[in-house]
Scaffold this motif. Structure first.
Motif, mmCIF file in Angstrom:
data_model
loop_
_atom_site.group_PDB
_atom_site.id
_atom_site.type_symbol
_atom_site.label_atom_id
_atom_site.label_comp_id
_atom_site.label_asym_id
_atom_site.label_seq_id
_atom_site.Cartn_x
_atom_site.Cartn_y
_atom_site.Cartn_z
ATOM 1 N N ALA A 5 -16.750 4.825 -5.160
ATOM 2 C CA ALA A 5 -17.544 3.608 -5.284
ATOM 3 C C ALA A 5 -18.906 3.808 -4.641
ATOM 4 C CB ALA A 5 -16.819 2.443 -4.624
ATOM 5 N N ARG A 30 -8.312 -5.136 -0.943
ATOM 6 C CA ARG A 30 -8.505 -4.004 -1.850
ATOM 7 C C ARG A 30 -9.943 -3.473 -1.790
ATOM 8 N NH1 ARG A 30 -4.987 -2.878 -5.780
ATOM 9 N NH2 ARG A 30 -4.245 -5.028 -5.816
ATOM 10 N N PRO A 31 -10.971 -4.320 -2.053
ATOM 11 C CA PRO A 31 -12.336 -3.775 -1.979
ATOM 12 C C PRO A 31 -12.718 -3.335 -0.570
ATOM 13 C CG PRO A 31 -12.366 -6.170 -2.284
ATOM 14 C CD PRO A 31 -10.954 -5.723 -2.505
ATOM 15 N N GLU A 34 -11.176 0.073 -0.081
ATOM 16 C CA GLU A 34 -11.945 1.025 -0.888
ATOM 17 C C GLU A 34 -13.261 1.368 -0.202
ATOM 18 O OE1 GLU A 34 -9.846 1.481 -4.825
ATOM 19 O OE2 GLU A 34 -11.357 2.582 -3.703
ATOM 20 N N GLY A 38 -14.411 5.016 1.101
ATOM 21 C CA GLY A 38 -15.645 5.671 0.685
ATOM 22 C C GLY A 38 -16.517 6.087 1.858
ATOM 23 N N ALA A 45 -9.337 1.919 6.996
ATOM 24 C CA ALA A 45 -8.843 1.784 5.627
ATOM 25 C C ALA A 45 -7.325 1.663 5.622
ATOM 26 C CB ALA A 45 -9.282 2.979 4.791
ATOM 27 N N CYS A 49 -5.283 -1.569 4.316
ATOM 28 C CA CYS A 49 -4.440 -1.386 3.134
ATOM 29 C C CYS A 49 -2.971 -1.662 3.450
ATOM 30 C CB CYS A 49 -4.613 0.021 2.583
ATOM 31 S SG CYS A 49 -3.994 0.201 0.902
ATOM 32 N N LEU A 65 -3.242 2.852 -3.693
ATOM 33 C CA LEU A 65 -4.448 2.897 -2.862
ATOM 34 C C LEU A 65 -4.136 3.489 -1.486
ATOM 35 C CD1 LEU A 65 -7.386 2.329 -2.288
ATOM 36 C CD2 LEU A 65 -6.789 -0.086 -1.876
ATOM 37 N N ARG A 68 -3.833 7.153 -1.804
ATOM 38 C CA ARG A 68 -5.160 7.792 -1.892
ATOM 39 C C ARG A 68 -5.760 7.974 -0.502
ATOM 40 N NH1 ARG A 68 -8.639 4.011 -5.168
ATOM 41 N NH2 ARG A 68 -10.251 5.439 -4.399
#
Length: 776
Positions: A5, A30-31, A34, A38, A45, A49, A65, A68
């Motif tokens: 992103a 979620r955002p 993310e 990033g 994070a 999450c 997510l 990841r």
């Protein structure tokens, strides 16, 4: 893997953090996760999450997510565990299968990895990321092979097969067709054969005959009893014709079903997008903390529930809106009933939502169960919602309204650290400082200014709070500007807020010498909102400032009749009694009643103040000791106890209490530390200590709080003494002038004025020494 992103701006990141802190059960995780991923802020994070996984246990994408995030840190085995847990919920999830396959291949687990990628392709044959993974690991689709067509059967489709051992194609040969992939692009297996997506094709045995029960069920569904699917008792010609009709009918039915499913799916997606938009708008309106924004947020929530009656966000937000409008803005009882109805709906959904918990606490508090509301909120915060800045802020508001200002300061301070841009939390923290009275105006002013200059220039509670500070500081004209702004807002202020503004405007007019007009404004305020005890409290404070002690007592008593649980009203009533000649006993009676009803450490400490004013030092000391025992740290009570011990000439114990008070004041309110140093200076002076010890105590008091009136007076006096060793006329003039400006009604204001006048007089000329005449 999805593309990285674009980096977020600090403002965008702060908005996401605020949204997540306000409701960690929402989709905001979620955002935000993310964004942290990033930025390679892996720990944050993971924390965010994991809350998302906990709040959305059935959402496989949340676990993808998290996988990841683990994979980005090289923790592939942890990522595999998360993906396996997600696939247990949805075995056909494309992204989970694809990522699991790639991770297993990287870990050397070839067969499970290839199987996972096959599952991803079966679920979404056109997914570009899956096709890319297949090309990377040599999973190929073989070209279609012609097959014989049976009479009455559907045309065959290309069958994936395993390619034979590849041979290199000469460079001059024709390029491969679109149905094939060049063998040179594929990774070869250990035996030289590229891995295949499906097992090699072979002659398939004829399908087994359908059992009779299945045939009967289909016959009933499609009314095809003239065509029994078991094939018995029908002539070949008739069966062929009927089969054609049935095939066409089933095909049409399938087309219609698929078309209907597509339409329904499209409508469902459009509805979900619309609900998400409305939820976002409602949340943004709630954050403005204005009467108009609450009403608009309520409309958005009603629109959400019209589209989805089981929307937990719609019910929770609307319950919160209705609770605030009923409890704080004084609207009808019907809103309380509506709030309860929406809370019941949230309970039926068996999920928690921070706004629902906040709404329940407000309903209980404004319904009269003060202790129960705070206790229930504390219990809720011990669970998954404990980190919510919204709930921490609500706890601080309720503690402040209950009179526990120290606990409120702590809760609101923590909440503001998590949500520094939250208008309501910042204003309530300012209100807490304002209610502490003289010595805490600086903190309150700074926070009100933060709201009005940076966050919300038209925030009504902040405008009214700032106006009250200005009135107390003797600046009615400046106060009037803020009040007139509120009165000019129309529907932007609630009827209750407008009535409070009218009452404050009456105070401004009284301060400007327009008593008759001021009385009219106050009467109008009471007519507009007769059941609001705050208006009587404001009138009582105005009368107390003007010296009308009897009128102030009557107003505070009326406020208590309307709201017997508001500690502030008892405090104001006790202070009014203490301003009367011989009113200490009445103050004691009022505070004893408050102690029976509220029973907090602050009430107990105030009761000690009343005992001391009445001359009962022993009961005062016991009250202070009790208050200290009720709180972990209570420096103000220790300072008061030291004062009593000083009056009883028990200097040793007094110094011990002051030492503890100073240590407890470290890192807390500046006013608390300053009052402890001032009392230390008075104790050192009373017991005859060296001037340096006294000087050091008052200097520390002024460092802790530059507006400390006792410190300014003592240090100014010492520097105005021409015979003293620290004589400094300019500094003495500055300190004494500041003392009179900040504390015009202080007990030693007359002494300060006389010292200033003396400093302005030129010093008397020194007399020449007398000549001694010797006798000759």
């Amino acid at each position: 893997m999805p593309p990285p992103a674009q980096p977020l701006s600090p403002a965008e990141l702060a908005a996401l953090e605020h949204a997540f802190a306000s409701d960690s059960g929402s989709e905001a995780y979620r955002p935000l996760a993310e964004a942290y991923l990033g930025m390679k802020r892996f720990m944050e994070a993971m924390v965010v999450c994991k809350r998302g996984v906990k709040g959305h246990p059935g959402d496989v994408s949340a676990r993808v997510l998290l996988a990841r995030i683990y994979a980005a840190q090289g923790k592939n085995k942890k990522a595999v565990e998360e993906l396996a847990a997600g696939l247990a919920l949805d075995p056909k999830h494309v992204a989970a299968n694809r990522m699991l396959g790639l991770l297993q291949l990287e870990l050397g687990e070839k067969e499970p990895g290839l199987a996972a990628i096959r599952r991803a392709h079966e679920a979404a044959p056109a997914d570009p990321e899956t096709l890319e993974a297949m090309r990377k690991w040599g999973l190929l689709l073989a070209p279609a092979q012609p097959t014989a067509k049976a009479i009455g059967t559907a045309p065959s489709t290309p069958t994936p097969i395993a390619s034979a051992t590849p041979t290199r194609t000469p460079a001059s040969s024709a390029p491969p067709t679109s149905a094939t992939v060049p063998a040179t692009e594929a990774a070869l297996d250990g035996d030289g054969t590229p891995p295949v997506l499906y097992p090699p094709a072979s002659a398939s045995p004829p399908p087994p005959a359908r059992n009779a029960a299945y045939a009967e069920a289909l016959a009933d569904r499609y009314a095809t009893r003239e065509f029994p699917l078991n094939g018995k008792g029908v002539a070949p010609a008739k069966r062929s014709r009927t089969r054609l009709f049935v095939t066409v009918g089933l095909g049409l039915a399938l087309v219609l079903a698929l078309g209907g499913y597509g339409i329904v799916s499209s409508m469902r997606k459009a509805r979900e997008v619309e609900i998400d938009r409305l939820l976002k708008e409602a949340r943004e309106l709630l954050e403005k903390d204005s009467y108009a924004s609450y009403k608009e947020a309520g409309k958005r929530c009603e629109a959400i529930l019209a589209r989805d009656p089981d929307s937990i966000g719609g019910h929770a937000y609307l319950a919160y809106v209705d609770a605030i409008r009923w409890g704080e803005h004084g609207e009808s009882e019907g809103l309380r009933d509506e709030a309860k109805k929406h809370l019941d709906a949230v309970a039926k959904l068996k999920r928690q939502h921070s706004h629902a918990i906040a709404a329940a606490a407000y309903l209980r508090f404004y319904g009269g169960d003060v202790k129960g509301a705070i206790a229930e909120l504390n219990r809720a915060m011990a669970g998954p919602e404990g980190a919510s800045s919204l709930l921490r802020g609500v706890l601080g508001v309720l503690q402040m309204q209950a009179g526990d200002l120290d606990a409120a300061r702590e809760a609101l301070g923590i909440a503001r650290q998590s949500a520094p841009g939250d208008v309501r939390i910042t204003q309530m923290l300012a209100e807490q400082w304002r209610r502490r009275g003289q010595g805490f105006e600086v903190q309150a002013n700074a926070l009100y200014d933060t709201v009005l200059t940076r966050l919300a220039p038209d925030h009504v509670p902040s405008l009214l709070g700032k106006a009250q500070l200005l009135l107390d500081a003797g600046k009615p004209d400046e106060a009037g500007k803020r009040i007139e702004k509120v009165l000019g807002m129309g529907q932007g202020a609630s009827p209750r807020q407008a009535a409070v503004a009218l009452a404050l405007h009456g105070s401004v007019l009284h301060a400007q010498g327009k008593a008759e007009k001021g009385d009219e404004e106050e009467k109008q305020a009471l007519a507009n909102d007769a059941g609001n005890p705050e208006i009587y409290d404001l009138i009582g404070r105005r009368k107390a400032r003007g010296g009308d002690v009897t009128g102030a007592v009557e107003s505070f008593q009326k406020a208590l009749e309307l709201d017997p649980g508001r500690l502030l009203f008892y405090v104001n009533l006790a202070n009014a009694y203490l301003a009367r000649p011989n009113g200490a006993k009445q103050a004691v009676a009022a505070l004893e009643k408050a102690s029976d009803r509220v029973g907090t450490a602050r009430v107990t400490k105030l009761l000690g103040d009343a005992y001391r004013a009445d001359g009962d030092l022993d009961r005062a000391a016991r009250a202070y000791e009790k208050a200290i025992g009720m709180e972990k740290t209570y420096p103000e009570a220790r300072v008061a106890l030291a004062h009593v011990l000083r009056e009883k000439k028990d200097y040793g114990r007094a110094l011990e209490e002051l030492d503890r008070a100073i240590k407890e004041s470290t890192g807390t309110a500046a006013g608390s530390a300053a009052s402890a140093w001032v009392e230390l200076g008075e104790t050192e002076e009373a017991r005859g200590s060296a001037p340096d010890a006294v000087e050091r105590a008052y200097t520390n008091a002024l460092k802790a709080e530059p507006t400390s009136c006792p410190a300014l007076f003592w240090l100014g006096r010492s520097r105005s003494d021409r015979s003293g060793r620290v004589y400094n006329p300019p500094l003495a003039t500055q300190m004494l002038s500041d003392y009179l400006r900040l504390c015009p009604k202080a007990p030693r204001a007359g002494d300060a004025q006389r010292m200033l006048a003396a400093l302005q007089q030129p010093p008397a000329p020194a007399r020449a020494p007398a000549q001694r005449h010797r006798r000759r």
